[in-house]
Scaffold this motif. Sequence first.
Motif, PDB file in Angstrom:
ATOM      1  N   ALA A 101       0.831  -1.203   0.000  1.00 56.08           N
ATOM      2  CA  ALA A 101       0.000   0.000   0.000  1.00 56.08           C
ATOM      3  C   ALA A 101       0.868   1.256   0.000  1.00 56.08           C
ATOM      4  N   GLU A 102       1.932   1.238   0.781  1.00 58.13           N
ATOM      5  CA  GLU A 102       2.829   2.400   0.848  1.00 58.13           C
ATOM      6  C   GLU A 102       3.514   2.639  -0.499  1.00 58.13           C
ATOM      7  N   GLU A 103       3.970   1.567  -1.174  1.00 56.02           N
ATOM      8  CA  GLU A 103       4.608   1.719  -2.483  1.00 56.02           C
ATOM      9  C   GLU A 103       3.615   2.233  -3.516  1.00 56.02           C
ATOM     10  N   PHE A 104       2.370   1.769  -3.452  1.00 57.22           N
ATOM     11  CA  PHE A 104       1.349   2.229  -4.392  1.00 57.22           C
ATOM     12  C   PHE A 104       1.149   3.736  -4.255  1.00 57.22           C
ATOM     13  N   VAL A 105       1.078   4.227  -3.031  1.00 56.22           N
ATOM     14  CA  VAL A 105       0.884   5.656  -2.822  1.00 56.22           C
ATOM     15  C   VAL A 105       2.080   6.443  -3.326  1.00 56.22           C
ATOM     16  N   GLU A 106       3.269   6.038  -2.930  1.00 57.45           N
ATOM     17  CA  GLU A 106       4.461   6.843  -3.219  1.00 57.45           C
ATOM     18  C   GLU A 106       4.891   6.736  -4.676  1.00 57.45           C
ATOM     19  N   ARG A 107       4.833   5.538  -5.262  1.00 54.54           N
ATOM     20  CA  ARG A 107       5.342   5.361  -6.621  1.00 54.54           C
ATOM     21  C   ARG A 107       4.291   5.655  -7.677  1.00 54.54           C
ATOM     22  N   VAL A 108       3.041   5.277  -7.402  1.00 54.20           N
ATOM     23  CA  VAL A 108       1.994   5.433  -8.415  1.00 54.20           C
ATOM     24  C   VAL A 108       1.230   6.740  -8.229  1.00 54.20           C
ATOM     25  N   LEU A 109       0.600   6.907  -7.069  1.00 51.24           N
ATOM     26  CA  LEU A 109      -0.239   8.092  -6.879  1.00 51.24           C
ATOM     27  C   LEU A 109       0.576   9.378  -6.903  1.00 51.24           C
ATOM     28  N   LEU A 110       1.666   9.388  -6.169  1.00 54.46           N
ATOM     29  CA  LEU A 110       2.479  10.604  -6.103  1.00 54.46           C
ATOM     30  C   LEU A 110       3.515  10.675  -7.223  1.00 54.46           C
ATOM     31  N   ALA A 139      -4.309   9.504   6.347  1.00 53.67           N
ATOM     32  CA  ALA A 139      -3.134   9.766   7.178  1.00 53.67           C
ATOM     33  C   ALA A 139      -1.914  10.043   6.315  1.00 53.67           C
ATOM     34  N   THR A 140      -1.745   9.276   5.226  1.00 52.97           N
ATOM     35  CA  THR A 140      -0.606   9.484   4.333  1.00 52.97           C
ATOM     36  C   THR A 140      -0.722  10.813   3.608  1.00 52.97           C
ATOM     37  N   GLY A 141      -1.940  11.159   3.188  1.00 54.13           N
ATOM     38  CA  GLY A 141      -2.132  12.435   2.512  1.00 54.13           C
ATOM     39  C   GLY A 141      -1.793  13.610   3.409  1.00 54.13           C
ATOM     40  N   ALA A 142      -2.183  13.535   4.674  1.00 57.80           N
ATOM     41  CA  ALA A 142      -1.860  14.616   5.620  1.00 57.80           C
ATOM     42  C   ALA A 142      -0.359  14.753   5.780  1.00 57.80           C
ATOM     43  N   ARG A 143       0.346  13.627   5.707  1.00 57.47           N
ATOM     44  CA  ARG A 143       1.800  13.652   5.888  1.00 57.47           C
ATOM     45  C   ARG A 143       2.546  14.092   4.632  1.00 57.47           C
ATOM     46  N   LEU A 144       2.032  13.697   3.449  1.00 57.68           N
ATOM     47  CA  LEU A 144       2.774  13.947   2.213  1.00 57.68           C
ATOM     48  C   LEU A 144       2.179  15.078   1.372  1.00 57.68           C
ATOM     49  N   GLY A 145       1.064  15.645   1.805  1.00 57.52           N
ATOM     50  CA  GLY A 145       0.588  16.855   1.163  1.00 57.52           C
ATOM     51  C   GLY A 145      -0.434  16.692   0.062  1.00 57.52           C
ATOM     52  N   PHE A 146      -1.324  15.698   0.160  1.00 59.34           N
ATOM     53  CA  PHE A 146      -2.442  15.638  -0.779  1.00 59.34           C
ATOM     54  C   PHE A 146      -3.736  15.387  -0.006  1.00 59.34           C
ATOM     55  N   GLN A 147      -4.827  15.889  -0.554  1.00 59.51           N
ATOM     56  CA  GLN A 147      -6.129  15.805   0.094  1.00 59.51           C
ATOM     57  C   GLN A 147      -6.834  14.521  -0.320  1.00 59.51           C
TER      58      GLN A 147
END
Length: 307
Positions: A101-110, A139-147
């Motif tokens: 899940a963390e890789e999906f957020v960081e590599r794909v979404l962001l 929680a990840t969005g609040a930390r990395l800057g997306f809504q």
Amino acid sequence: MLVYRGFSQTAPSATVLTVGNFDGVHLGHRALLARLKTAAVDAGLPAAVLTFEPHPREFFAPESAPSRLSTLREKLELLADDGVDLAHVCHFNARFASLSAEEFVERVLLGALRVRHLIVGDDFRFGARRTGDFAMLRATGARLGFQVEAMDSVTLDGERASSSAVRDALQAGRLEHAARLLGRPYSIDGRVVHGDQIGRQLGFHTANIRIKHERPPLQGVFAVEVKGLPGGPHQGAANLGYRPSAHQVLRPLLEVHLFDFCADIYGAHLNVRFLHKLRDEMKFPDYDALKAQIARDVAAVKQYFQM
């Protein structure tokens, strides 16, 4: 609408994004897409969709995967009709399925999609073993800057609008109910190809339409409207299935007898809208019995259109 395959190219700008299979693009999907478009306009950013090919259930369990409501081409056309600016088609394979899940957020979404604002359904799960959920995204969005925001399900007379509900309605022959869940009649696209002229021999010229659905969600005889020809839409009677009474085929074939239309349309790409089901496919003892039934079907379809 711009279409990207894979993630070799990043999105041309930051995006307002939603993620999903969008099979059939039903009322629930369309409500989410309407919210996506509004948020994108407010942010001055493109409305983007991340979708998957093949459907994840086809990857994990191909034998038990449900029938597709829409091919990739049909889905992309529907997404474009609902105002999507940018579609990323992810090839769903073992490598992608193994992303945490963390890789999906960081590599794909962001990384690839440059998400600024993410809108997902209230049941959205992601990442290997489906460990990611809305709480993790927020929680990840609040930390990395997306809504991040969630969309509630859309219900119709107490029934949740979903691809499964549409599929069940089509398989049961309840086309009018399926149309209510979709917000439009169910349709299939395909190109007109040469056939074996059986319809002509029986006195009913048909357009043989090659479809890409391996297992269409409906079979039988239908009242249809056909778009893609001059002067249309045109009304007609259609048979979708395997033709058990005339040169049975291994792949499903869509044959349409158009009313009051006569022209060479080989090669035309048509959109067939299924409005009403008359009956299931049947096997007849001979061509005379088949011809008599086709005549009854055509008369019934014409009566349907006169109602």
